[in-house]
Write an enzyme that holds these catalytic residues in place. Structure first.
Site, PDB file in Angstrom:
ATOM      1  N   PRO A 288      27.244  44.536 -67.275  1.00 29.29           N
ATOM      2  CA  PRO A 288      25.804  44.549 -66.978  1.00 29.29           C
ATOM      3  C   PRO A 288      25.227  45.950 -67.140  1.00 29.29           C
ATOM      4  O   PRO A 288      25.848  46.934 -66.753  1.00 29.29           O
ATOM      5  CB  PRO A 288      25.724  44.081 -65.529  1.00 29.29           C
ATOM      6  CG  PRO A 288      27.099  44.066 -65.003  1.00 29.29           C
ATOM      7  CD  PRO A 288      28.054  44.142 -66.143  1.00 29.29           C
ATOM      8  N   GLU A 289      24.046  46.033 -67.747  1.00 22.18           N
ATOM      9  CA  GLU A 289      23.368  47.317 -67.905  1.00 22.18           C
ATOM     10  C   GLU A 289      22.121  47.310 -67.007  1.00 22.18           C
ATOM     11  O   GLU A 289      21.965  46.412 -66.195  1.00 22.18           O
ATOM     12  CB  GLU A 289      23.064  47.543 -69.397  1.00 22.18           C
ATOM     13  CG  GLU A 289      24.369  47.516 -70.214  1.00 22.18           C
ATOM     14  CD  GLU A 289      24.195  47.740 -71.713  1.00 22.18           C
ATOM     15  OE1 GLU A 289      23.218  48.382 -72.117  1.00 22.18           O
ATOM     16  OE2 GLU A 289      25.051  47.264 -72.469  1.00 22.18           O
TER      17      GLU A 289
ATOM     18  N   LYS B  13      22.807  51.973 -62.902  1.00 19.44           N
ATOM     19  CA  LYS B  13      23.506  50.686 -62.801  1.00 19.44           C
ATOM     20  C   LYS B  13      24.052  50.445 -61.396  1.00 19.44           C
ATOM     21  O   LYS B  13      24.827  49.511 -61.186  1.00 19.44           O
ATOM     22  CB  LYS B  13      24.653  50.644 -63.820  1.00 19.44           C
ATOM     23  CG  LYS B  13      24.176  50.678 -65.265  1.00 19.44           C
ATOM     24  CD  LYS B  13      25.379  50.574 -66.196  1.00 19.44           C
ATOM     25  CE  LYS B  13      25.066  51.171 -67.557  1.00 19.44           C
ATOM     26  NZ  LYS B  13      26.277  51.334 -68.361  1.00 19.44           N
TER      27      LYS B  13
ATOM     28  N   ARG C 257      33.784  52.186 -77.771  1.00 24.87           N
ATOM     29  CA  ARG C 257      33.161  50.861 -77.711  1.00 24.87           C
ATOM     30  C   ARG C 257      32.772  50.393 -79.105  1.00 24.87           C
ATOM     31  O   ARG C 257      32.365  51.183 -79.952  1.00 24.87           O
ATOM     32  CB  ARG C 257      31.894  50.906 -76.824  1.00 24.87           C
ATOM     33  CG  ARG C 257      32.129  51.441 -75.416  1.00 24.87           C
ATOM     34  CD  ARG C 257      32.939  50.497 -74.552  1.00 24.87           C
ATOM     35  NE  ARG C 257      32.297  49.216 -74.357  1.00 24.87           N
ATOM     36  CZ  ARG C 257      31.356  48.980 -73.451  1.00 24.87           C
ATOM     37  NH1 ARG C 257      30.926  49.942 -72.663  1.00 24.87           N
ATOM     38  NH2 ARG C 257      30.822  47.776 -73.321  1.00 24.87           N
TER      39      ARG C 257
END
Ligand SMILES: [Zn+2]
Length: 287
Positions: A2-3, A67, A277
């Site tokens: 989740p961002e 976050k 990533r």
């Protein structure tokens, strides 16, 4: 993972716990086993202290910083912050029983349950256990928050972003990795880095120091815009992320490059590992 938009949506959904009291706290066997083995599994302080700091506290309000999601707790004597990070696959649920969790994995992988004064419970579930929960006295005691860039929608955030990207520290790094640094801009992870860079027509592989201020200003606006777009579409639902109520957003249907094969202009998407990533971009639209 989740961002920022997803965490903001969780915060909004969990407003229903405000003004309730935490009457009891239970942690899972996995948390206890982890702690016994010297690993601070999910709860990042001794479990007895964590329980002592949260039990019999009123939940005054909820907030978000980057976050991180936090609950401001209070009793007659003190104020504490319960601060959490969802890691790769964490989720909060506010409900009356575990059976109400639709997704089987989240139902069985609960790790902390706060029993609330109206008979409901606040549940933290985490399949991969990369999430974090801890109590702190105030936000300014918590280093990741202290070091964090201003919130994306504040007046000083853009100026901070431009200075941070241009700092000698970051000039030689790829813009993709700089974007994912919370001291530069808050809450941008792999998804929104890819999407904002595509909208700004900037290659993720480009050195941060070689991008003009004008293009960086454009990029900053794209970050703000993609956050706002995601918020208005319920966030992104990919792999492990679920909102606190188990619902799912539909921002993923609007991705231009992230996990896409073809960009909106019809070109093939390139993928490459940057900053550890998988990175999605278009070599024709972005330069
Ligand atoms: Zn393209």
């Amino acid at each position: 993972m989740p961002e920022l938009p997803e965490v903001e949506l969780v915060k909004r959904e969990l407003k229903t716990v405000e003004n309730l009291t935490i009457e009891d706290v239970k942690v899972s066997d996995k948390v206890v086993e982890g702690h016994n083995a010297g690993k601070l599994t999910i709860v990042k302080e001794p479990v007895d202290i964590f329980i002592e700091n949260t039990k019999n506290m009123d939940i005054l309000s909820l907030g978000r910083r980057g976050k991180y999601l936090y609950f401001i707790l209070q009793n007659d004597h003190q104020v504490k912050y319960l601060i959490g990070h969802l890691g790769m696959s964490g989720a909060f649920f506010h409900l009356n029983s575990l059976d109400e969790i639709v997704e089987h994995n989240f139902k069985v992988h609960w790790h902390v349950i706060f029993y609330l004064s109206d008979g409901s419970m606040l549940v933290y579930s985490d399949i991969r256990r990369f999430g974090e929960l801890r109590t702190i006295g105030k936000l300014s005691e918590f280093l990741p928050v202290v070091r964090m860039a201003p919130e994306y929608d504040t007046e000083e955030a853009k100026e901070h972003f431009l200075n941070a990207v241009k700092s000698p520290n970051n000039a030689a790094k790829t813009i993709k990795s700089v974007l994912m640094d919370s001291t530069v801009v808050t809450g941008v992870g792999n998804i929104y880095a890819a999407e904002s860079l595509y909208s700004a027509k900037i290659l993720p592989t480009r050195k941060a120091g070689n991008i003009s201020v004008k293009r960086l200003e454009g990029l900053y606006q794209e970050i703000v815009d993609v956050f706002e777009l995601s918020l208005s579409h319920g966030g992104s639902t990919i792999s492990d992320y679920r909102s606190s109520t188990g619902g799912s957003g539909e921002m993923q249907n609007r991705f231009q490059v992230y996990q896409c094969k073809i960009c909106p202009a019809g070109h093939d998407i390139t993928t490459k590992v940057i900053a550890g990533r998988n990175t999605f971009y278009c070599t024709k639209c972005q330069r």
